[in-house]
Design a protein around this motif. Sequence first.
Motif, mmCIF file in Angstrom:
data_model
loop_
_atom_site.group_PDB
_atom_site.id
_atom_site.type_symbol
_atom_site.label_atom_id
_atom_site.label_comp_id
_atom_site.label_asym_id
_atom_site.label_seq_id
_atom_site.Cartn_x
_atom_site.Cartn_y
_atom_site.Cartn_z
ATOM 1 N N SER A 197 51.451 39.897 39.672
ATOM 2 C CA SER A 197 50.383 38.913 39.862
ATOM 3 C C SER A 197 49.187 39.496 40.610
ATOM 4 C CB SER A 197 50.925 37.687 40.599
ATOM 5 O OG SER A 197 51.878 37.017 39.806
ATOM 6 N N ALA A 198 49.443 40.406 41.557
ATOM 7 C CA ALA A 198 48.337 41.032 42.297
ATOM 8 C C ALA A 198 47.505 41.903 41.357
ATOM 9 C CB ALA A 198 48.888 41.859 43.455
ATOM 10 N N TRP A 199 48.180 42.631 40.458
ATOM 11 C CA TRP A 199 47.466 43.441 39.456
ATOM 12 C C TRP A 199 46.572 42.550 38.607
ATOM 13 C CZ3 TRP A 199 47.355 43.332 34.108
ATOM 14 C CH2 TRP A 199 46.814 44.442 33.461
ATOM 15 N N LEU A 200 47.111 41.444 38.130
ATOM 16 C CA LEU A 200 46.338 40.536 37.283
ATOM 17 C C LEU A 200 45.164 39.946 38.043
ATOM 18 C CD1 LEU A 200 45.954 39.017 34.641
ATOM 19 C CD2 LEU A 200 47.600 37.314 35.467
ATOM 20 N N ALA A 201 45.387 39.575 39.297
ATOM 21 C CA ALA A 201 44.314 38.962 40.092
ATOM 22 C C ALA A 201 43.115 39.887 40.240
ATOM 23 C CB ALA A 201 44.852 38.568 41.466
ATOM 24 N N ARG A 202 43.354 41.192 40.366
ATOM 25 C CA ARG A 202 42.245 42.148 40.495
ATOM 26 C C ARG A 202 41.363 42.135 39.248
ATOM 27 N NH1 ARG A 202 46.378 45.446 42.504
ATOM 28 N NH2 ARG A 202 46.379 46.752 40.625
ATOM 29 N N TYR A 203 41.983 42.021 38.096
ATOM 30 C CA TYR A 203 41.209 42.026 36.859
ATOM 31 C C TYR A 203 40.576 40.668 36.561
ATOM 32 C CZ TYR A 203 42.750 46.714 35.638
ATOM 33 O OH TYR A 203 42.946 48.075 35.634
ATOM 34 N N LEU A 204 41.184 39.597 37.050
ATOM 35 C CA LEU A 204 40.633 38.260 36.801
ATOM 36 C C LEU A 204 39.414 37.968 37.661
ATOM 37 C CD1 LEU A 204 43.796 35.958 36.550
ATOM 38 C CD2 LEU A 204 42.343 36.791 34.702
ATOM 39 N N HIS A 205 39.273 38.676 38.756
ATOM 40 C CA HIS A 205 38.240 38.350 39.748
ATOM 41 C C HIS A 205 36.838 38.156 39.151
ATOM 42 C CE1 HIS A 205 36.324 38.093 43.634
ATOM 43 N NE2 HIS A 205 35.508 39.084 43.314
ATOM 44 N N PRO A 206 36.345 39.025 38.250
ATOM 45 C CA PRO A 206 34.982 38.823 37.725
ATOM 46 C C PRO A 206 34.891 37.735 36.663
ATOM 47 C CG PRO A 206 35.715 41.122 37.529
ATOM 48 C CD PRO A 206 36.914 40.286 37.781
ATOM 49 N N PHE A 207 36.022 37.202 36.209
ATOM 50 C CA PHE A 207 36.016 36.269 35.083
ATOM 51 C C PHE A 207 36.309 34.849 35.557
ATOM 52 C CE2 PHE A 207 37.013 40.417 33.373
ATOM 53 C CZ PHE A 207 36.203 40.490 32.242
ATOM 54 N N ASN A 208 35.642 33.896 34.919
ATOM 55 C CA ASN A 208 35.866 32.484 35.226
ATOM 56 C C ASN A 208 36.230 31.787 33.924
ATOM 57 O OD1 ASN A 208 35.944 29.977 36.418
ATOM 58 N ND2 ASN A 208 33.724 29.682 36.378
ATOM 59 N N ASP A 209 37.529 31.614 33.695
ATOM 60 C CA ASP A 209 37.980 31.025 32.453
ATOM 61 C C ASP A 209 39.119 30.061 32.741
ATOM 62 O OD1 ASP A 209 38.225 30.476 29.758
ATOM 63 O OD2 ASP A 209 38.246 32.583 29.138
#
Length: 375
Positions: free
Chosen positions: A257-269
């Motif tokens: 989940s921490a890995w995913l959170a790093r990549y999700l940070h710039p995206f708002n979906d």
Amino acid sequence: MSASTTSSSTRLFIGLMSGTSLDGVDAVVVSQSGETCTQTGQHFLPYPDSVRQTLLALHTPAHNELHDAAIMANTLADLYASAVHQLLDKYALAAGSITAIGCHGQTIRHCPELANGQAYTLQLGNHARLAELTGITVIGDFRSRDIAAGGQGAPLVPAFHQAVFASPDQHRVIINIGGIANLSDLPRHGTIAGFDSGPGNLLMDAWTQQHTGQTYDAGGAWAASGEVNTALLQSLLSDPYFSLPPPKSTGRDLFNSAWLARYLHPFNDTPVNIARTLVALTAQSIADAVTRYCADVEEVYVCGGGAHNQLLLSDLRQRCACPVQLTDALGVGVDWVEAVAFAWLAQRTIDGLPGNIPAVTGAQDHRILGAIYPK
């Protein structure tokens, strides 16, 4: 299915597999005679939610984790023993009729990339306790031996896939989609290959539980109502792991989940669009691995829990240039392939035969992988 052996007499082995998805224990009975290895029984024992949550917690450093890991190893041994006894009762088999149990254990850390000879992999299970509880010889610690020989410790199934799924007429790739996805490349001629392509179900499952309260998205139904965020997908695929050449292996130590959170940070979906994108991530990373490292493949066969995700299978079929089928078509049900593999590895260990393909993991030899815990 068939596998090389040294004896013509019929023997029974049990295989136990509890994988990265942390859903429970797959248990199978395998009958081995000469070169023939046949699955004759199966049983599934789900993990209690408390066990699943403790195992998830043990994937990260915490206070008193050594004590917690030891207690969990005992708990797992008890669950494995229950699975064995239920399997034996289901098919009216006596413990004394089983030559050995091949027990994978539950991975909580997998760090094959550590330098200076410090690589390790850790599977909980307390095999000695399991042997006492069942009265059956237990073979375990499979991955540690491969690591000790300089390998990645994973994937260990390509030798089994070669023995039971390879064809002299078709270039096949076997894809196991558990928490992590791995593939075995089985060309008609030449070198067998295999490696972990990246996340299988674990990111999808974690996201589904976070946003729906369900432990997994049955059939991919929830994700199917969303849309792929192409920019996010490309960002996820840019992770360096995907471009690493084999041999390589991975686990929750990287994809979490921490890995995913790093990549999700710039995206708002929306959560459902992200769920849909995670399905596409698993499918695309597998398809990319097949295209890059399995030239001229003619058939792809899928097994593991991900084989039940119809949306994931549809995505994979769209991205692969050859037919994608289930291992059921080759005689082994999608839910039982890995458990059968560890029964086969137990047989190989008992007979003093190699169970790994060094070129797959990077190990230096063909030595047997299991450690024996006599009954």
